[in-house]
Scaffold this active site. Structure first.
Site, PDB file in Angstrom:
ATOM      1  N   TYR A  21       1.145  -1.086   0.085  1.00 43.49           N
ATOM      2  CA  TYR A  21       0.095   0.218   0.252  1.00 43.49           C
ATOM      3  C   TYR A  21       1.083   1.352  -0.034  1.00 43.49           C
ATOM      4  O   TYR A  21       1.555   1.094   1.090  1.00 43.49           O
ATOM      5  CB  TYR A  21      -0.751   0.383   1.318  1.00 43.49           C
ATOM      6  CG  TYR A  21      -2.356  -0.931   1.360  1.00 43.49           C
ATOM      7  CD1 TYR A  21      -2.600  -1.687  -0.019  1.00 43.49           C
ATOM      8  CD2 TYR A  21      -3.116  -0.651   2.294  1.00 43.49           C
ATOM      9  CE1 TYR A  21      -2.958  -2.902   0.006  1.00 43.49           C
ATOM     10  CE2 TYR A  21      -3.164  -2.367   2.411  1.00 43.49           C
ATOM     11  CZ  TYR A  21      -4.241  -3.072   1.735  1.00 43.49           C
ATOM     12  OH  TYR A  21      -4.284  -4.207   1.211  1.00 43.49           O
ATOM     13  N   GLY A  29     -25.131   4.562  -1.964  1.00 45.20           N
ATOM     14  CA  GLY A  29     -25.868   5.204  -2.585  1.00 45.20           C
ATOM     15  C   GLY A  29     -25.527   6.076  -3.353  1.00 45.20           C
ATOM     16  O   GLY A  29     -24.651   6.491  -4.154  1.00 45.20           O
ATOM     17  N   PRO A  34     -16.542  -3.489   1.859  1.00 45.23           N
ATOM     18  CA  PRO A  34     -18.077  -3.630   2.064  1.00 45.23           C
ATOM     19  C   PRO A  34     -18.797  -2.633   1.487  1.00 45.23           C
ATOM     20  O   PRO A  34     -20.463  -3.496   1.750  1.00 45.23           O
ATOM     21  CB  PRO A  34     -17.925  -3.594   4.093  1.00 45.23           C
ATOM     22  CG  PRO A  34     -17.059  -2.405   3.383  1.00 45.23           C
ATOM     23  CD  PRO A  34     -16.026  -2.771   2.837  1.00 45.23           C
ATOM     24  N   LEU A  35     -18.971  -1.810   0.996  1.00 42.25           N
ATOM     25  CA  LEU A  35     -19.438  -1.250  -0.106  1.00 42.25           C
ATOM     26  C   LEU A  35     -19.539  -1.400  -1.753  1.00 42.25           C
ATOM     27  O   LEU A  35     -19.709  -0.229  -2.494  1.00 42.25           O
ATOM     28  CB  LEU A  35     -19.415   0.246   0.821  1.00 42.25           C
ATOM     29  CG  LEU A  35     -19.873   0.792   2.474  1.00 42.25           C
ATOM     30  CD1 LEU A  35     -19.614   2.158   2.419  1.00 42.25           C
ATOM     31  CD2 LEU A  35     -20.519   0.768   2.830  1.00 42.25           C
ATOM     32  N   GLY A  43     -16.879  -0.869  -3.907  1.00 43.70           N
ATOM     33  CA  GLY A  43     -16.362   0.106  -4.077  1.00 43.70           C
ATOM     34  C   GLY A  43     -17.021   1.533  -4.292  1.00 43.70           C
ATOM     35  O   GLY A  43     -17.009   2.298  -4.935  1.00 43.70           O
TER      36      GLY A  43
END
Length: 334
Positions: free
Chosen positions: A53, A228, A220-221, A223
């Site tokens: 990273y 929303g 968990p979202l 990307g």
């Protein structure tokens, strides 16, 4: 903040884990300490990083040399933790390319030992709590990787070993090898898992439940899509580790938003609450860019949905990934 046992370790980790994949970009290095301290103040005690990273090759970008390097996320995190190192369960990984050399990648004994020594210096600590094999390495025998991880645990440089993005069959094979050789086996499996990508439920989650491993879920979202759509345009740059969103993904995102509107919760809260309710999931890796996004995720972790709501969320169509063969993976790295 709630906590869960991490596999058979006896240690408890926060249900949210602070990921650092974008440290140095968002948040900027100068702002990372505030985010890290904010996470600690919210009760997050689980931090995830990797040797690659902020220290990875940049390919096919106009105006960027074939190999560039920015300050490592491990360096930024180590500096930000400062004197609070003992408050956290610290995880790092090795496998991805970290230099232009032919041996600057992989899970060989040589590479794992060298990279952990460098990670410890960057993180300003004498040990990590969790050391992941970041991805499978078809060029290195699994037994060599596992015996090396065992040696590092016995030396005290890592407290536990773990696997990231391994398929179920190879996870089980790793546990068989460790049992036969009396090695310290992996205690958890990190994998992409969210409401729209439930691939791990087919085999990996049942295997972890049966064998006592925890699942640590990243993305968990999905990307950012599960936060929303809000009329925003989504391109390949919006999705971590993949291409743009398909019309099917956007359509199912709208279904999630409809439920969110009906129930009075933000879509991201529903997505996180659903994920944390799934069997074997100990923690979800989040990547907030600022304290406001961090606070939003923390509030989502405390949401308790009714069984009927969880059922409705589970009924949203999802799209399993096609497993990449070892042959394809081997070819792609050469």
């Amino acid at each position: 903040m709630d906590y869960a046992l991490l596999g058979p370790t006896g240690i408890r980790v926060s249900r949210l884990c602070l990921g650092t994949a974008t440290f140095g970009v968002a948040p900027r290095a100068a702002d990372a300490a505030g985010l890290v301290h904010g996470a600690l103040d919210h009760g997050i005690n689980f931090f995830d990083t990797a040797n690659a990273y902020g220290n990875r090759p940049q390919f096919d970008r106009p105006g960027v040399p074939p190999w560039t390097e920015r300050e490592s996320a491990e360096e930024i995190l180590g500096r930000a933790l400062g004197g609070r190192r003992d408050e956290v369960v610290l995880a790092t990984k090795a496998r991805e390319s970290v230099g232009p050399g032919v041996n600057d990648r992989g899970l060989s004994r040589r590479h794992l030992i060298l990279q952990l020594e460098r990670s410890l210096r960057r993180l300003r600590t004498d040990h990590v709590d969790l050391y992941y094999a970041h991805h499978p390495d078809p060029d290195t025998p699994l037994e060599q990787t596992l015996t090396t991880l065992d040696d590092l645990v016995r030396q005290g440089k890592a407290r536990y070993a773990a696997l990231s993005t391994y398929p179920a069959w190879e996870t089980v094979q790793a546990l068989w090898i460790c049992s036969a050789r009396n090695l310290h086996g992996p205690v958890c499996a990190q994998v992409r898992y969210n409401l729209f990508d439930r691939t791990p439920e087919a085999e990996l989650v049942p295997a972890c439940l049966r064998l006592g491993l925890s699942v640590v879920a990243f993305s968990p979202l999905n990307g950012g899509l599960l936060a929303g759509t809000g009329g925003r345009e989504y391109s390949g740059e919006r999705r971590w580790g993949g291409g743009g969103f398909s019309p099917e993904h956007l359509a199912t995102a709208e279904r999630l938003e409809a439920l969110a509107t009906e129930w009075g919760h933000p879509p991201a809260h529903l997505a996180l609450a659903w994920l944390l309710s799934r069997p074997a999931v100990a923690s979800a890796v989040i990547g907030p860019e600022d304290p406001a996004e961090l606070a939003t995720s923390v509030s989502a972790s405390g949401l308790r949905l009714e069984p009927a709501q969880l059922t409705a969320l589970s009924a949203i169509p999802f799209y399993p990934r096609t497993a990449q063969s070892l042959l394809t993976l081997r070819k792609s790295e050469r």
